[in-house]
Design an enzyme around this catalytic site. Structure first.
Site, PDB file in Angstrom:
ATOM      1  N   ASP A   9      44.229  30.553  48.875  1.00 25.02           N
ATOM      2  CA  ASP A   9      42.941  30.944  48.309  1.00 25.02           C
ATOM      3  C   ASP A   9      42.176  29.676  47.967  1.00 25.02           C
ATOM      4  OD1 ASP A   9      41.367  33.412  47.154  1.00 25.02           O
ATOM      5  OD2 ASP A   9      41.153  31.817  45.673  1.00 25.02           O
ATOM      6  N   GLU A  11      38.329  28.295  45.982  1.00 24.36           N
ATOM      7  CA  GLU A  11      37.099  28.576  45.251  1.00 24.36           C
ATOM      8  C   GLU A  11      36.032  27.636  45.786  1.00 24.36           C
ATOM      9  OE1 GLU A  11      36.946  31.161  43.346  1.00 24.36           O
ATOM     10  OE2 GLU A  11      39.112  31.510  43.395  1.00 24.36           O
ATOM     11  N   HIS A 147      40.112  34.658  39.993  1.00 23.01           N
ATOM     12  CA  HIS A 147      39.135  33.734  40.565  1.00 23.01           C
ATOM     13  C   HIS A 147      39.513  32.274  40.322  1.00 23.01           C
ATOM     14  CE1 HIS A 147      36.474  36.858  41.955  1.00 23.01           C
ATOM     15  NE2 HIS A 147      36.456  37.396  40.756  1.00 23.01           N
ATOM     16  N   ASP A 152      45.115  33.475  42.576  1.00 22.66           N
ATOM     17  CA  ASP A 152      44.679  34.488  43.541  1.00 22.66           C
ATOM     18  C   ASP A 152      45.534  34.463  44.803  1.00 22.66           C
ATOM     19  OD1 ASP A 152      42.750  35.432  41.863  1.00 22.66           O
ATOM     20  OD2 ASP A 152      41.037  34.695  43.010  1.00 22.66           O
TER      21      ASP A 152
END
Length: 233
Positions: A9, A11, A147, A152
């Site tokens: 994952d 961001e 998040h 995640d």
């Protein structure tokens, strides 16, 4: 079930790999349902993180100062992934940003993928929402810090196991899919573009959202066109 993969994952500052930047990468090597190795780092994007992204992730601009840039760590990221499939919730999003970084630095990244979002859509058609946070609640999975990249990634791995319990014969538990994202290597902003853009900024008293030194050739071209359309030459 596919018994080894890298749960992934990231961001980012936004949704578009062409203009937005990675601010965090989280990965976990998973073998036979157990995490055997982890990777987690914040990434300095070179541009400011918006208030909306800070509200979503809890990541502030100050935290990113002094962190490695993606070009400094994309080599170790691709090495961590190696020839393992990458698993994530809407994994093409994460893959697209990493592939762009890899291509820009002359590297390749494995494109075998496992998408828990697509699996959930097939296996749980009756469930109203398919977001990772909703499905974690649905299956009583502790999402950790929602998040945030590493948490995640782990949540997506746990979701994969929960979905396999419901329908183990789904093809997603025996075969990976190819992740397709076409990207060309970025060219840096040219000296003539810098001069012209600087002149436009001075003439119209404009503050650029993206520092000029962070722009690619195509980004600079779009910025120049936008300024001319709005203010004139």
């Amino acid at each position: 079930m596919i018994n080894r993969y890298v749960a992934l994952d990231i961001e980012t500052t936004g949704l578009n790999p062409a203009v937005d930047r990675i601010i965090e990468v989280g990965m976990a090597r998973v073998e036979d349902g157990q995490i055997t190795q982890k990777y987690s780092t914040l990434v300095y994007p070179g541009i400011s993180v918006s208030e909306r992204i800070t509200e979503l992730t809890g990541i502030h601009n100050e935290e990113l100062t002094g962190k490695p840039r993606i070009e400094d760590i994309i080599g170790e990221i691709t090495e961590f992934i190696g020839d393992w499939p990458v698993l994530g919730h809407n994994v093409i999003f994460d893959f697209s940003f990493l592939k762009k970084a890899a291509v820009n630095n002359g590297l390749t990244i494995n494109d075998d993928g496992i998408d828990t979002l697509k699996l959930a859509r097939r296996i749980l058609p009756e469930v109203e929402h398919k977001s990772l946070s909703f499905l974690c609640q649905y299956f009583n999975i502790d999402p950790g810090r929602s998040h945030r990249a590493y948490d995640d990634a782990v949540s997506a791995s746990l979701l994969y196991a929960k979905l396999e319990e419901i329908k183990p014969d789904d093809e997603g538990f025996s075969n990976t899919t190819k992740l397709v994202y076409t990207v060309k290597k970025d060219s840096p902003i040219t000296l003539p573009q810098k001069r012209y853009l600087a002149a436009l900024v001075e003439k119209h008293n404009i503050k650029l959202e993206i520092p000029m030194e962070e722009m690619t050739k195509s980004m600079a071209s779009r910025q120049i066109d936008t300024i001319i359309a709005q203010y004139g030459k």
